[in-house]
Design a protein around this motif. Structure first.
Motif, PDB file in Angstrom:
ATOM      1  N   VAL A 128      27.377  21.087  24.765  1.00  0.00           N
ATOM      2  CA  VAL A 128      26.535  20.010  25.434  1.00  0.00           C
ATOM      3  C   VAL A 128      25.175  20.316  25.084  1.00  0.00           C
ATOM      4  N   GLY A 129      24.129  19.227  24.812  1.00  0.00           N
ATOM      5  CA  GLY A 129      22.832  19.373  24.352  1.00  0.00           C
ATOM      6  C   GLY A 129      22.085  18.036  25.092  1.00  0.00           C
ATOM      7  N   LEU A 130      20.796  18.231  25.146  1.00  0.00           N
ATOM      8  CA  LEU A 130      19.852  17.388  26.006  1.00  0.00           C
ATOM      9  C   LEU A 130      18.870  17.211  24.881  1.00  0.00           C
ATOM     10  N   ASP A 131      18.497  15.736  24.786  1.00  0.00           N
ATOM     11  CA  ASP A 131      17.508  15.391  23.961  1.00  0.00           C
ATOM     12  C   ASP A 131      16.465  14.511  24.840  1.00  0.00           C
ATOM     13  N   ARG A 132      15.154  14.776  24.665  1.00  0.00           N
ATOM     14  CA  ARG A 132      14.107  14.072  25.341  1.00  0.00           C
ATOM     15  C   ARG A 132      13.262  13.485  24.490  1.00  0.00           C
ATOM     16  N   ASP A 133      12.802  12.125  24.839  1.00  0.00           N
ATOM     17  CA  ASP A 133      12.084  11.423  23.781  1.00  0.00           C
ATOM     18  C   ASP A 133      10.550  12.199  23.847  1.00  0.00           C
ATOM     19  N   GLU A 134      10.136  12.933  24.737  1.00  0.00           N
ATOM     20  CA  GLU A 134       8.708  13.304  24.744  1.00  0.00           C
ATOM     21  C   GLU A 134       8.539  14.142  23.537  1.00  0.00           C
ATOM     22  N   PRO A 135       7.302  14.331  22.791  1.00  0.00           N
ATOM     23  CA  PRO A 135       6.953  14.876  21.568  1.00  0.00           C
ATOM     24  C   PRO A 135       7.306  16.525  21.852  1.00  0.00           C
ATOM     25  N   GLN A 136       7.734  17.112  20.899  1.00  0.00           N
ATOM     26  CA  GLN A 136       8.140  18.533  20.775  1.00  0.00           C
ATOM     27  C   GLN A 136       7.238  19.456  20.033  1.00  0.00           C
ATOM     28  N   GLU A 137       7.168  20.584  20.443  1.00  0.00           N
ATOM     29  CA  GLU A 137       6.075  21.431  19.797  1.00  0.00           C
ATOM     30  C   GLU A 137       6.716  21.644  18.281  1.00  0.00           C
ATOM     31  N   ALA A 138       5.870  21.675  17.254  1.00  0.00           N
ATOM     32  CA  ALA A 138       6.246  22.089  15.865  1.00  0.00           C
ATOM     33  C   ALA A 138       6.491  23.548  15.605  1.00  0.00           C
ATOM     34  N   VAL A 139       7.261  23.980  14.908  1.00  0.00           N
ATOM     35  CA  VAL A 139       7.194  25.637  14.748  1.00  0.00           C
ATOM     36  C   VAL A 139       7.200  25.817  13.249  1.00  0.00           C
ATOM     37  N   ASP A 140       6.861  27.018  13.046  1.00  0.00           N
ATOM     38  CA  ASP A 140       6.916  27.515  11.753  1.00  0.00           C
ATOM     39  C   ASP A 140       8.220  28.390  11.561  1.00  0.00           C
ATOM     40  N   PRO A 141       9.106  27.825  10.886  1.00  0.00           N
ATOM     41  CA  PRO A 141      10.403  28.119  10.549  1.00  0.00           C
ATOM     42  C   PRO A 141      10.482  29.757  10.591  1.00  0.00           C
ATOM     43  N   GLU A 142       9.460  30.484   9.783  1.00  0.00           N
ATOM     44  CA  GLU A 142       9.479  31.608   9.243  1.00  0.00           C
ATOM     45  C   GLU A 142       9.137  32.525  10.564  1.00  0.00           C
ATOM     46  N   GLU A 143       8.663  31.899  11.547  1.00  0.00           N
ATOM     47  CA  GLU A 143       8.086  32.755  12.908  1.00  0.00           C
ATOM     48  C   GLU A 143       9.003  32.104  14.069  1.00  0.00           C
ATOM     49  N   LEU A 144      10.286  31.619  13.756  1.00  0.00           N
ATOM     50  CA  LEU A 144      11.062  30.970  15.036  1.00  0.00           C
ATOM     51  C   LEU A 144      11.283  32.006  16.141  1.00  0.00           C
ATOM     52  N   ASP A 145      11.266  31.512  17.176  1.00  0.00           N
ATOM     53  CA  ASP A 145      11.517  32.339  18.346  1.00  0.00           C
ATOM     54  C   ASP A 145      13.253  32.257  18.446  1.00  0.00           C
ATOM     55  N   ARG A 146      13.762  33.405  18.061  1.00  0.00           N
ATOM     56  CA  ARG A 146      15.245  33.547  18.236  1.00  0.00           C
ATOM     57  C   ARG A 146      15.685  34.213  19.448  1.00  0.00           C
ATOM     58  N   TYR A 147      14.929  34.316  20.532  1.00  0.00           N
ATOM     59  CA  TYR A 147      15.205  34.819  21.827  1.00  0.00           C
ATOM     60  C   TYR A 147      15.655  33.765  22.547  1.00  0.00           C
ATOM     61  N   ILE A 148      16.443  33.906  23.594  1.00  0.00           N
ATOM     62  CA  ILE A 148      17.108  32.942  24.286  1.00  0.00           C
ATOM     63  C   ILE A 148      16.303  33.233  25.699  1.00  0.00           C
ATOM     64  N   HIS A 149      15.331  32.408  26.055  1.00  0.00           N
ATOM     65  CA  HIS A 149      14.766  32.673  27.574  1.00  0.00           C
ATOM     66  C   HIS A 149      15.569  31.968  28.491  1.00  0.00           C
ATOM     67  N   PRO A 150      16.130  32.848  29.439  1.00  0.00           N
ATOM     68  CA  PRO A 150      17.052  32.247  30.767  1.00  0.00           C
ATOM     69  C   PRO A 150      16.334  31.122  31.299  1.00  0.00           C
ATOM     70  N   GLY A 151      14.974  31.297  31.538  1.00  0.00           N
ATOM     71  CA  GLY A 151      14.382  30.299  32.496  1.00  0.00           C
ATOM     72  C   GLY A 151      14.179  28.997  31.588  1.00  0.00           C
ATOM     73  N   ARG A 152      13.280  29.038  30.840  1.00  0.00           N
ATOM     74  CA  ARG A 152      12.832  27.681  30.037  1.00  0.00           C
ATOM     75  C   ARG A 152      14.139  27.065  29.059  1.00  0.00           C
ATOM     76  N   ASP A 153      14.873  28.008  28.643  1.00  0.00           N
ATOM     77  CA  ASP A 153      15.948  27.319  27.589  1.00  0.00           C
ATOM     78  C   ASP A 153      17.219  27.007  28.375  1.00  0.00           C
ATOM     79  N   ILE A 154      17.250  27.683  29.611  1.00  0.00           N
ATOM     80  CA  ILE A 154      18.730  27.365  30.356  1.00  0.00           C
ATOM     81  C   ILE A 154      18.608  26.616  31.574  1.00  0.00           C
ATOM     82  N   ASP A 155      17.614  26.783  32.408  1.00  0.00           N
ATOM     83  CA  ASP A 155      17.625  25.935  33.840  1.00  0.00           C
ATOM     84  C   ASP A 155      17.403  24.650  34.016  1.00  0.00           C
TER      85      ASP A 155
END
Ligand SMILES: Cc1cc2nc3c(=O)[nH]c(=O)nc-3n(C[C@H](O)[C@H](O)[C@H](O)COP(=O)(O)OP(=O)(O)OC[C@H]3O[C@@H](n4cnc5c(N)ncnc54)[C@H](O)[C@@H]3O)c2cc1C
Length: 380
Positions: free
Chosen positions: A267-294
């Motif tokens: 299951v995934g969630l999409d929101r229409d609001e603009p999302q922060e652009a990332v540098d793929p070389e610097e992608l944060d690969r850690y999963i943050h229990p709060g902001r990524d999951i709650d």
């Protein structure tokens, strides 16, 4: 350093590049593919075991012919290799009658003559008792040819097919420069230089780095798998909980599918609001229990009460949005030896083989099998 000469070099062997390599090799083109990671790796945009496969694509009425071409190519390749590359168990596009999933799917189906059927609110509730919180006016479109497909497996199948047809493949080889001149293009890596008449660049989230000037924004997009609350429940098998996209009344976009294979319910969630652009070389690969999951957990608890709302597994991924949400496939204006494929905008995997076929047609000068203006890099 050795310089090898090829007709065509493909840079990046993810979804689009691996398919281009295969379709070029199929035509007898002397082609090499260069990939900085292993083939079928988990560090770009084509991993996480499954993707939704839809034919009546809500995103654009020009997409169904590409999905159908992909289906034909994957079916034939799967028959040759004995692998399942796509499973057609259908997809439900749900929301208000004028929502994008419902209206867009109907428009795409009508434009391409794809058979779909409409479900009334009551039919939807009867068919999918797993759904909670449907708005009173929510209805659905059933796309029976849709289902799921398999990113790592299919990328590997493309590359294996290309190799068998004579393509050279350089895994674990990072392209550090692409230099075009009047006579050809040189693709530089730390270990080999490749000289070709044309180069296809399909570098996913890195496309904007290798070919500056394209309006592309990579963003971080974790993927989530859930388990039924009742481990004995059969309510969330792929047959009973088929692929879905659901635009909820509050604007949230939910998508996913059930599972009867060795992975969970996605299951995934999409929101229409603009999302922060990332540098793929610097992608944060850690999963943050709060902001990524709650946030997703609370949406899953409300929408699918039969699922345990805490995910069983989460892994990071990247989507690369283009300025208009459509892919960027074609020759780069002013750089005629460079062909690009990217800007997946979160819906590209299901079109991979069909995009590979279009890239091969473009490179070899054949007429494209469908309209491609809406994908042209020159449209911006
Ligand atoms: C969470 C999530 C869910 C999604 N859901 C769906 C879905 O349900 N249905 C669907 O159709 N699509 C979906 N998508 C989109 C789909 O996964 C993408 O459209 C597709 O994977 C993009 O493929 P690509 O070839 O552009 O990029 P990739 O597959 O990432 O390929 C790019 C390749 O280029 C390589 N590369 C980069 N730089 C270099 C370099 N310098 N030298 C050599 N190689 C290089 C990378 O290593 C990579 O292998 C989803 C995406 C995400 C993230």
């Amino acid at each position: 350093m050795e310089t090898l000469h090829k007709d065509v070099v493909v840079v990046g062997l993810g979804a689009f590049g691996s398919a281009a390599l295969w379709r070029l090799a199929h035509r007898g083109v002397d082609v090499a593919g260069v990939e900085r990671q292993a083939i079928g790796h988990h560090l770009g945009s084509s991993h996480g075991q499954t993707r939704l496969f839809r034919i009546a694509c809500q995103e654009h009425p020009g997409l169904p012919p590409i999905a159908l071409k992909t289906l034909a190519l994957w079916t034939s390749l799967g028959e040759q290799t004995g692998e399942t590359l796509v499973r057609q168990t259908g997809c439900l596009s749900t929301g208000a009658p004028d929502s994008r999933p419902v209206r867009g799917s109907l428009e795409a189906a009508a434009a391409a003559g794809v058979p779909v059927s409409s479900l009334s609110h009551d039919e939807l509730i009867a068919r999918q008792p797993q759904y909670a919180g449907l708005a009173p006016g929510d209805v659905a479109v059933w796309d029976p040819g849709a289902g799921i497909c398999y990113p790592e497996r299919n990328v590997r199948a493309h590359v294996a097919a290309a190799r068998a047809l004579g393509a050279d493949v350089y895994p674990h080889t990072m392209v550090t420069g692409i230099e075009a001149d009047d006579d050809g293009v040189t693709v530089r890596t730390p270990t080999v230089a490749l000289r070709a008449a044309q180069v296809v660049v399909a570098a996913g989230a890195w496309l904007g780095t290798l070919v500056p000037g394209l309006p592309l924004r990579p963003r971080r997009t974790p993927m989530y798998w859930f388990a039924p609350r009742d481990p004995a429940s059969r309510d969330f098998t792929l047959a009973r909980f088929p692929a879905f996209i659901w635009r909820r009344e509050n604007g949230d976009g939910l998508w996913g599918h059930g599972s009867d294979e060795d992975f969970g319910v996605k299951v995934g969630l999409d929101r229409d609001e603009p999302q922060e652009a990332v540098d793929p070389e610097e992608l944060d690969r850690y999963i943050h229990p709060g902001r990524d999951i709650d946030e997703l957990s609370s949406v899953v608890a409300a929408a699918f009460p039969g699922l345990d709302p805490r995910p069983a597994k989460v892994i990071p991924c990247m989507v690369t949005d283009s300025a208009d949400g459509q892919f960027v496939v074609g020759r780069v204006p002013g750089r005629s030896r460079l062909v690009v494929a990217g800007g997946d905008s979160g819906h590209g995997f299901k079109h991979a083989a069909g995009i590979g076929e279009l890239l091969a047609q473009l490179v070899t000068g054949e007429d494209p099998y469908c309209a491609v203006d809406f994908l042209d890099p020159g449209r911006f």
